[in-house]
Design a protein around this motif. Structure first.
Motif, mmCIF file in Angstrom:
data_model
loop_
_atom_site.group_PDB
_atom_site.id
_atom_site.type_symbol
_atom_site.label_atom_id
_atom_site.label_comp_id
_atom_site.label_asym_id
_atom_site.label_seq_id
_atom_site.Cartn_x
_atom_site.Cartn_y
_atom_site.Cartn_z
ATOM 1 N N GLN A 1 1.495 6.602 -6.953
ATOM 2 C CA GLN A 1 0.168 7.443 -7.166
ATOM 3 C C GLN A 1 0.575 9.004 -7.012
ATOM 4 O O GLN A 1 0.402 9.806 -7.827
ATOM 5 N N THR A 2 1.336 9.385 -6.100
ATOM 6 C CA THR A 2 1.961 10.604 -5.654
ATOM 7 C C THR A 2 2.741 11.014 -7.046
ATOM 8 O O THR A 2 2.655 12.138 -7.542
ATOM 9 N N LEU B 1 0.672 -1.199 -0.056
ATOM 10 C CA LEU B 1 0.039 -0.185 0.038
ATOM 11 C C LEU B 1 0.799 1.339 0.006
ATOM 12 O O LEU B 1 0.525 2.204 -0.720
ATOM 13 N N ARG B 2 1.835 1.315 0.789
ATOM 14 C CA ARG B 2 2.643 2.679 1.076
ATOM 15 C C ARG B 2 3.551 2.871 -0.379
ATOM 16 O O ARG B 2 3.498 3.809 -0.924
ATOM 17 N N GLU B 3 3.796 1.659 -1.027
ATOM 18 C CA GLU B 3 4.553 1.866 -2.360
ATOM 19 C C GLU B 3 3.622 2.250 -3.459
ATOM 20 O O GLU B 3 3.953 3.154 -4.327
ATOM 21 N N ARG B 4 2.457 1.770 -3.421
ATOM 22 C CA ARG B 4 1.498 2.288 -4.411
ATOM 23 C C ARG B 4 1.159 3.688 -4.150
ATOM 24 O O ARG B 4 0.719 4.356 -5.400
ATOM 25 N N LYS B 5 0.790 4.077 -2.775
ATOM 26 C CA LYS B 5 0.942 5.528 -2.686
ATOM 27 C C LYS B 5 1.836 6.359 -3.163
ATOM 28 O O LYS B 5 1.430 7.599 -3.793
ATOM 29 N N LYS B 6 2.990 5.864 -3.246
ATOM 30 C CA LYS B 6 4.332 6.585 -3.618
ATOM 31 C C LYS B 6 4.348 6.812 -5.050
ATOM 32 O O LYS B 6 4.476 7.837 -5.604
#
Length: 217
Positions: free
Chosen positions: A14-15, A7-12
Motif C-alpha cells: 500500500q505504501t 498484514l506487514r506485506e500488505r502495508k508495504k
C-alpha cells in the motif's frame, strides 16, 4: 495456507502504491524531468530514504510495474497450454491485450495519453522504456532455454526472443504514435491487430512449433 500476503506485506504494498501514485501524478502534471525525488517524498509525506527503500531509481517511480511488464512474455510462455507452442501462446496473449480481455475497465486511448505523453517528453523515460524491452528479451531467451530443454549456449532461444520482442517494439511504437495523435480506440485496435497478425504469421512461418508444451496424456 493462504496465498494472501500478511498484514506487514500488505502495508508495504500500500505504501509503495501510494508513493507511486503521487509521483506519477506529479510527473504527468509537471513533466518527469522537472520533478525531484525530494518533492515526491514531501508530497507523499514520507522521507527520501523511504522512497528509495521502495524504488531504486526515479524512473522506477514512474514505471512502477516494470517488473511485471518485463516478465509478461516469459510468464505467457511458462503458462502455455498443452500442445501450444511458444509463438501460439504469445499470439493468444497479444489478442487478449488488444481485445481488452479480463480488464476491469474499457481499453481507452484517453487513459493512456497522459502517461505516453510524459514518456515521449522525457529522454530518461524513453531510455528506460528501451531498457525494459531489452530486459524482457533477455528473460524470454532464458525462459525459452529452460522450457525447451536446450543447452544454455543454444542460439535458437536468443534469436526467437529477439524476433518476438522486435515485434513488441513495433507494436509499442505504433500504439504511442496513434494515441498521441488522437486516433480513436477502434482505429488503434485495427492498426495493432493488423501489425500483430502479420507479425505473428511471419514468426509462425519461421519458428513453427518451437517450444511446444508436450501433452501429459
Amino acid at each position: 495456507m493462504s496465498g494472501r500476503p500478511g498484514l506487514r506485506e500488505r502495508k508495504k504494498q500500500q505504501t509503495r502504491l501510494a508513493i507511486s501514485q503521487v509521483a506519477t501524478r506529479m510527473f504527468i502534471e509537471r513533466g518527469f524531468d522537472h520533478v525531484t525525488v525530494a518533492e515526491v517524498a514531501q508530497a507523499a509525506q514520507v522521507s527520501v530514504n523511504t522512497v528509495f527503500n521502495y524504488f531504486a531509481t526515479k524512473e522506477e517511480l514512474f514505471f512502477d510495474r516494470a517488473e511485471e511488464v518485463e516478465d509478461a512474455p516469459s510468464r505467457i510462455v511458462r503458462e502455455r497450454r498443452e500442445g501450444e507452442s511458444a509463438i501460439d501462446a504469445l499470439h493468444r496473449g497479444f489478442l487478449d491485450v488488444v481485445n481488452g480481455k479480463n480488464r476491469k475497465e474499457p481499453w481507452l486511448a484517453a487513459r493512456l495519453r497522459p502517461f505516453l505523453a510524459t514518456v515521449d517528453a522525457s529522454p530518461a523515460l524513453r531510455t528506460r522504456g528501451g531498457l525494459m524491452l531489452a530486459k524482457s528479451e533477455h528473460r524470454l531467451a532464458q525462459t525459452l532455454i529452460e522450457e525447451s530443454g536446450a543447452p544454455a549456449d543454444d542460439p535458437t532461444a536468443r534469436v526467437v526472443a529477439a524476433m518476438v520482442i522486435g515485434l513488441e517494439r513495433v507494436l509499442v511504437e505504433e500504439l504511442q504514435t496513434r494515441v498521441l495523435r488522437g486516433d480513436s480506440d477502434p482505429q488503434i485496435r485495427a492498426a495493432l491487430s493488423q501489425i500483430g497478425e502479420r507479425g505473428f504469421a511471419l514468426l509462425r512461418s519461421g519458428i513453427g512449433s518451437y517450444c511446444t508444451r508436450a501433452s501429459s496424456a
